[in-house]
Design a protein around this motif. Structure first.
Motif, mmCIF file in Angstrom:
data_model
loop_
_atom_site.group_PDB
_atom_site.id
_atom_site.type_symbol
_atom_site.label_atom_id
_atom_site.label_comp_id
_atom_site.label_asym_id
_atom_site.label_seq_id
_atom_site.Cartn_x
_atom_site.Cartn_y
_atom_site.Cartn_z
ATOM 1 N N MET A 1 0.809 -1.202 -0.097
ATOM 2 C CA MET A 1 0.017 -0.095 -0.059
ATOM 3 C C MET A 1 0.838 1.410 0.084
ATOM 4 N N TYR A 3 0.872 5.685 -0.389
ATOM 5 C CA TYR A 3 0.007 6.822 -0.358
ATOM 6 C C TYR A 3 0.587 8.234 -0.902
ATOM 7 N N PHE A 130 -5.247 3.045 6.857
ATOM 8 C CA PHE A 130 -5.229 2.835 5.209
ATOM 9 C C PHE A 130 -5.336 1.311 5.276
ATOM 10 N N ARG A 154 -4.569 7.206 -1.126
ATOM 11 C CA ARG A 154 -4.053 5.960 -1.604
ATOM 12 C C ARG A 154 -3.587 6.552 -3.031
#
Length: 155
Positions: A1, A3, A130, A154
């Motif tokens: 992930m 961002y 997140f 994101r």
């Protein structure tokens, strides 16, 4: 992930620097001069203005949604901030040394979670928020003064 954190678009604020004090006041804004190298965080460059720099202090709707979580508060914009800053998987300078309130929203603009990040904890707290797939974005606010710092999305 991953961002990203982006500064605000300077084009929206540039015309304010051409207004006189009365015109700024009619917009609920004012011209200020930074009196220190810290304490005047620009929402375009995402760094503090240096002493002597000119800024506009204005009310800004940071969370412009049709929910009870709509939010507006005062922000600073530096006169010489010509380009919106962009940070990928990294906290901008305005986050350093400041406790942050991180407000996590879903795609409909409803608050779903929140966290307090002490200095040096922003990245871990952002990643933690997140980790929930329901979180679409996070609005970071300076915890003490309550002003909007930046939006985290994101990528």
């Amino acid at each position: 992930m991953t961002y990203q954190i982006n500064g605000l678009n300077p084009d929206k604020f540039a015309p304010l620097f051409n207004l006189d004090e009365a015109e700024l006041s009619a917009h609920g804004a004012m011209r200020v001069t930074a009196t220190a190298d810290r304490g005047f965080p620009c929402r375009v460059s995402l760094e503090d203005a240096k002493a002597g720099e000119t800024l506009i202090l204005l009310n800004y709707t940071s969370h412009d949604v049709a929910t009870p979580y709509r939010s507006a508060y005062a922000i600073y914009v530096r006169e010489n901030a010509r380009e919106a800053a962009r940070f990928e998987d990294d906290a901008p300078p305005v986050f350093e040394g400041r406790p942050l309130g991180l407000r996590a929203f879903d795609a409909d603009g409803m608050l779903r979670n929140a966290a307090l990040a002490m200095p040096g904890e922003a990245d871990a707290k952002i990643r933690g928020l997140f980790s929930s797939p329901d979180i679409a974005y996070i609005d970071a606010h300076n915890a003490a003064h309550g002003c909007f710092a930046a939006r985290v999305e994101r990528s």
